[in-house]
Scaffold this motif. Sequence first.
Motif, PDB file in Angstrom:
ATOM      1  N   LEU A   1      -8.678  16.201  -2.089  1.00 43.09           N
ATOM      2  CA  LEU A   1      -8.485  14.879  -1.503  1.00 43.09           C
ATOM      3  C   LEU A   1      -7.806  13.964  -2.517  1.00 43.09           C
ATOM      4  O   LEU A   1      -7.887  14.198  -3.725  1.00 43.09           O
ATOM      5  N   HIS A   2      -7.165  12.917  -2.025  1.00 38.56           N
ATOM      6  CA  HIS A   2      -6.586  11.916  -2.920  1.00 38.56           C
ATOM      7  C   HIS A   2      -7.717  11.005  -3.358  1.00 38.56           C
ATOM      8  O   HIS A   2      -8.214  10.189  -2.575  1.00 38.56           O
ATOM      9  N   PHE A   3      -8.141  11.115  -4.618  1.00 43.06           N
ATOM     10  CA  PHE A   3      -9.368  10.469  -5.065  1.00 43.06           C
ATOM     11  C   PHE A   3      -9.134   9.092  -5.683  1.00 43.06           C
ATOM     12  O   PHE A   3      -9.909   8.611  -6.493  1.00 43.06           O
ATOM     13  N   GLY A   4      -8.042   8.452  -5.265  1.00 45.28           N
ATOM     14  CA  GLY A   4      -7.772   7.073  -5.648  1.00 45.28           C
ATOM     15  C   GLY A   4      -6.909   6.420  -4.583  1.00 45.28           C
ATOM     16  O   GLY A   4      -6.656   7.003  -3.522  1.00 45.28           O
ATOM     17  N   ILE A   5      -6.477   5.216  -4.851  1.00 45.33           N
ATOM     18  CA  ILE A   5      -5.531   4.513  -3.978  1.00 45.33           C
ATOM     19  C   ILE A   5      -4.263   4.245  -4.772  1.00 45.33           C
ATOM     20  O   ILE A   5      -4.320   3.844  -5.937  1.00 45.33           O
ATOM     21  N   ASP A   6      -3.111   4.503  -4.158  1.00 47.12           N
ATOM     22  CA  ASP A   6      -1.824   4.192  -4.764  1.00 47.12           C
ATOM     23  C   ASP A   6      -1.287   2.895  -4.179  1.00 47.12           C
ATOM     24  O   ASP A   6      -1.221   2.733  -2.951  1.00 47.12           O
ATOM     25  N   LEU A   7      -0.924   1.975  -5.048  1.00 47.31           N
ATOM     26  CA  LEU A   7      -0.276   0.732  -4.654  1.00 47.31           C
ATOM     27  C   LEU A   7       1.148   0.760  -5.192  1.00 47.31           C
ATOM     28  O   LEU A   7       1.365   0.820  -6.405  1.00 47.31           O
ATOM     29  N   SER A   8       2.114   0.739  -4.303  1.00 48.03           N
ATOM     30  CA  SER A   8       3.516   0.762  -4.695  1.00 48.03           C
ATOM     31  C   SER A   8       3.911  -0.590  -5.257  1.00 48.03           C
ATOM     32  O   SER A   8       3.608  -1.636  -4.672  1.00 48.03           O
ATOM     33  N   MET A   9       4.621  -0.584  -6.390  1.00 49.46           N
ATOM     34  CA  MET A   9       5.029  -1.843  -7.027  1.00 49.46           C
ATOM     35  C   MET A   9       6.077  -1.546  -8.103  1.00 49.46           C
ATOM     36  O   MET A   9       6.162  -0.425  -8.603  1.00 49.46           O
TER      37      MET A   9
ATOM     38  N   ARG B   1     -13.575  12.947  12.438  1.00 46.12           N
ATOM     39  CA  ARG B   1     -14.077  12.776  11.077  1.00 46.12           C
ATOM     40  C   ARG B   1     -12.956  12.418  10.109  1.00 46.12           C
ATOM     41  O   ARG B   1     -11.876  12.987  10.149  1.00 46.12           O
ATOM     42  N   TRP B   2     -13.218  11.464   9.233  1.00 41.89           N
ATOM     43  CA  TRP B   2     -12.358  11.100   8.119  1.00 41.89           C
ATOM     44  C   TRP B   2     -10.963  10.665   8.568  1.00 41.89           C
ATOM     45  O   TRP B   2      -9.954  11.087   8.025  1.00 41.89           O
ATOM     46  N   LEU B   3     -10.920   9.783   9.542  1.00 44.60           N
ATOM     47  CA  LEU B   3      -9.644   9.326  10.072  1.00 44.60           C
ATOM     48  C   LEU B   3      -9.425   7.835   9.909  1.00 44.60           C
ATOM     49  O   LEU B   3      -8.429   7.303  10.389  1.00 44.60           O
ATOM     50  N   THR B   4     -10.347   7.131   9.237  1.00 42.25           N
ATOM     51  CA  THR B   4     -10.162   5.701   9.015  1.00 42.25           C
ATOM     52  C   THR B   4     -10.147   5.413   7.521  1.00 42.25           C
ATOM     53  O   THR B   4     -10.617   6.221   6.701  1.00 42.25           O
ATOM     54  N   LEU B   5      -9.635   4.250   7.181  1.00 42.29           N
ATOM     55  CA  LEU B   5      -9.581   3.857   5.773  1.00 42.29           C
ATOM     56  C   LEU B   5     -10.970   3.819   5.149  1.00 42.29           C
ATOM     57  O   LEU B   5     -11.144   4.149   3.969  1.00 42.29           O
ATOM     58  N   ALA B   6     -11.981   3.423   5.928  1.00 42.35           N
ATOM     59  CA  ALA B   6     -13.306   3.180   5.362  1.00 42.35           C
ATOM     60  C   ALA B   6     -14.230   4.385   5.384  1.00 42.35           C
ATOM     61  O   ALA B   6     -15.202   4.422   4.625  1.00 42.35           O
ATOM     62  N   ASP B   7     -13.963   5.396   6.234  1.00 41.28           N
ATOM     63  CA  ASP B   7     -14.951   6.472   6.392  1.00 41.28           C
ATOM     64  C   ASP B   7     -14.655   7.712   5.553  1.00 41.28           C
ATOM     65  O   ASP B   7     -15.188   8.783   5.808  1.00 41.28           O
ATOM     66  N   GLN B   8     -13.796   7.575   4.540  1.00 42.45           N
ATOM     67  CA  GLN B   8     -13.409   8.736   3.745  1.00 42.45           C
ATOM     68  C   GLN B   8     -14.563   9.210   2.854  1.00 42.45           C
ATOM     69  O   GLN B   8     -15.358   8.406   2.379  1.00 42.45           O
ATOM     70  N   PRO B   9     -14.647  10.522   2.613  1.00 42.77           N
ATOM     71  CA  PRO B   9     -15.803  11.063   1.893  1.00 42.77           C
ATOM     72  C   PRO B   9     -15.743  10.804   0.392  1.00 42.77           C
ATOM     73  O   PRO B   9     -14.665  10.644  -0.201  1.00 42.77           O
ATOM     74  N   THR B  10     -16.911  10.776  -0.224  1.00 44.10           N
ATOM     75  CA  THR B  10     -17.016  10.726  -1.680  1.00 44.10           C
ATOM     76  C   THR B  10     -16.571  12.060  -2.249  1.00 44.10           C
ATOM     77  O   THR B  10     -16.843  13.116  -1.683  1.00 44.10           O
TER      78      THR B  10
ATOM     79  N   LEU C   1       0.836  -1.191   0.000  1.00 44.26           N
ATOM     80  CA  LEU C   1       0.000   0.000   0.000  1.00 44.26           C
ATOM     81  C   LEU C   1       0.873   1.243   0.000  1.00 44.26           C
ATOM     82  O   LEU C   1       1.818   1.356   0.780  1.00 44.26           O
ATOM     83  N   GLY C   2       0.552   2.190  -0.877  1.00 47.16           N
ATOM     84  CA  GLY C   2       1.246   3.463  -0.907  1.00 47.16           C
ATOM     85  C   GLY C   2       0.419   4.523  -0.210  1.00 47.16           C
ATOM     86  O   GLY C   2       0.396   4.608   1.010  1.00 47.16           O
ATOM     87  N   GLN C   3      -0.318   5.313  -1.002  1.00 44.63           N
ATOM     88  CA  GLN C   3      -1.176   6.341  -0.406  1.00 44.63           C
ATOM     89  C   GLN C   3      -2.634   5.897  -0.463  1.00 44.63           C
ATOM     90  O   GLN C   3      -3.128   5.546  -1.522  1.00 44.63           O
ATOM     91  N   PRO C   4      -3.340   5.910   0.668  1.00 46.30           N
ATOM     92  CA  PRO C   4      -4.758   5.543   0.631  1.00 46.30           C
ATOM     93  C   PRO C   4      -5.596   6.625  -0.036  1.00 46.30           C
ATOM     94  O   PRO C   4      -5.103   7.691  -0.424  1.00 46.30           O
ATOM     95  N   TYR C   5      -6.869   6.341  -0.131  1.00 42.42           N
ATOM     96  CA  TYR C   5      -7.854   7.282  -0.663  1.00 42.42           C
ATOM     97  C   TYR C   5      -8.236   8.289   0.415  1.00 42.42           C
ATOM     98  O   TYR C   5      -8.321   7.957   1.595  1.00 42.42           O
ATOM     99  N   GLY C   6      -8.510   9.533  -0.002  1.00 47.05           N
ATOM    100  CA  GLY C   6      -9.207  10.466   0.858  1.00 47.05           C
ATOM    101  C   GLY C   6      -8.369  11.543   1.490  1.00 47.05           C
ATOM    102  O   GLY C   6      -7.484  12.135   0.871  1.00 47.05           O
ATOM    103  N   ASN C   7      -8.641  11.769   2.771  1.00 52.11           N
ATOM    104  CA  ASN C   7      -8.129  12.899   3.529  1.00 52.11           C
ATOM    105  C   ASN C   7      -6.718  12.619   4.045  1.00 52.11           C
ATOM    106  O   ASN C   7      -6.438  12.714   5.241  1.00 52.11           O
ATOM    107  N   THR C   8      -5.826  12.256   3.151  1.00 49.82           N
ATOM    108  CA  THR C   8      -4.478  11.878   3.559  1.00 49.82           C
ATOM    109  C   THR C   8      -3.629  13.101   3.870  1.00 49.82           C
ATOM    110  O   THR C   8      -3.922  14.219   3.437  1.00 49.82           O
ATOM    111  N   VAL C   9      -2.555  12.870   4.615  1.00 48.30           N
ATOM    112  CA  VAL C   9      -1.611  13.950   4.883  1.00 48.30           C
ATOM    113  C   VAL C   9      -1.024  14.473   3.573  1.00 48.30           C
ATOM    114  O   VAL C   9      -0.865  15.684   3.381  1.00 48.30           O
TER     115      VAL C   9
END
Length: 555
Positions: free
Chosen positions: A65-73, A197-206, A41-49
């Motif tokens: 917001l980061h509107f996707g997920i980055d997978l390092s590879m 608000r918006w601090l978990t992997l699953a609760d990030q906003p649309t 896992l690289g950068q998750p979706y949403g309200n990332t640092v």
Amino acid sequence: MYRLLSAIVLMLVLVAPARAQTSAPFVLPVALPPGPNTWLLGQPYGNTVGAFLRGDDWYRAGQRLHFGIDLSMPCGTPLVAIGDGEVVGVSDLSFGSAPHNLLIRHDAGYVSLYGHLLERPLFVPGQRVVQGQEVGLSGDPDLTCTSRPHLHVEIRSLDYRTAYNPVPLIAADWDTLALIGQFRYPMFQQDLDNARRWLTLADQPTVAFGGQALNRYLATYPTIDMLGALPNTLTPRPPFPQSEGDVQNWLARRVGFDGCCANVWWSTSDPNLLYFIDGTDGARASVYEWDVALAGPTGQVTGAPPPLLSPDGTRSISMTGSSALITRLADGSQWTVETGGAVPSINPDNSALLVARTSDILLPGESSPRTTVWVSDMVGGSQRVIADVTGVTGMWLDNTRVLLWQRTPDAMTHLFVHETAQGQSAGLASFMFLRGLSVAPGGGRLLFYLAYQDDPNASGVYTLETQPGAQPQRLPWFGAWRWRDADSVYYVPFAPGQPHVLRSYHIPSASDVALTDPTVTPFTIANGDWSVSADGSRIAFWNALDQTTWVLEAP
């Protein structure tokens, strides 16, 4: 490397892990199982640092917001369709994610975008694909395959105007994936006026493309000063009691308030005291203290955000323009040091400063800025430049030694130790794709992991003593770790689909002991968010099972 991975994918099929979201309509976009040789896992979706810091540079159209997920590879990793569907776009750079991308309209009612592909996918719009079918090869947005090789994947609405959080939609053991990465900072940026608000992997906003920014916070944690600070050194801790051995069957107990809190931290001197930020929506959060021994809160300590502290917690640092304001907390005495806007780091005995001042702040993928690293006494006197090159940074190892590391465009990291008393630097070692660098209490050892090595047997977790001539030692496990003392760590094995287990590892003796039994002490660390008390005897973690802080300790 990518030809080898293409061959491996024909033999391996990723089985949905036992703790994956089985109701999710999609599978991961990589058929290879995660690990240091395949992907992480690289950068998750949403309200990332990262989105908070670079929202206006990269993510303005996506509400910052980061509107996707980055997978390092590595470049050339085979990618598969997350679900059945029809190809609707090939290398359509109106969606960004160069050099190549792929868009698939899925029968489940979504569109997926695969970004930063190595080559133009061999599809044309209208072609059908089925879940698990190979659809492309991962690449690097900087076209180097050493700078930032990764896959950026989005899940959008059929009209492309909305981006959804992929975590609830893709079956995966996200909590285990979040244990390993390049996470120097907390995973998500905290709004101190909406502290939960918006601090978990699953609760990030649309994300509604073109909508107003969602993360222009009036007050936030970590602060910009904290994000710009050099890492603090861990002060020495009592040695691991090898004569007694590890006490097995550690137990977990809940502390803190229900549903609270992300990013707790321990007192630097009292192993019983935990601190956390909490507050009601719409009101400024505060810092609270919790006495673990008494199993209760001692009260509100201060308003949030907390100050940036020295390693022993006796000095605070804040920035005023281009100068650092240092406060001795015992008597309130203050002084300023001109640092050119860089946040200084204080050594363990509070006798010296370390400053790394960059000539400019550039975006990833651009040429590294030139950095001048200097040391001084506590008031900024007797300044001595110890490095003046591109891509370098550093941290204190102990009271007189500084660890320097320089990352070059070819993905090499060069490690040096500078002796401030002698004014001399000596090289330690150089590694390709070094990540997760951390320093043991007292500064005698490093721990890090190497990913995507040409020799697959060389990828993994390594330790290295901080003395010239020391040889790196590959450890017999891969996982997430935190230092227990100068020679030992706690670690959680990286085993997607399996329950989290706490283990201890003593490096000189290679003693490896399981401290928890998942049938007796079930726990799941959320966001890779866990830390060790000042004496190394307890672990605080954010439990994904109830989104509340828990503590692990010997019975």
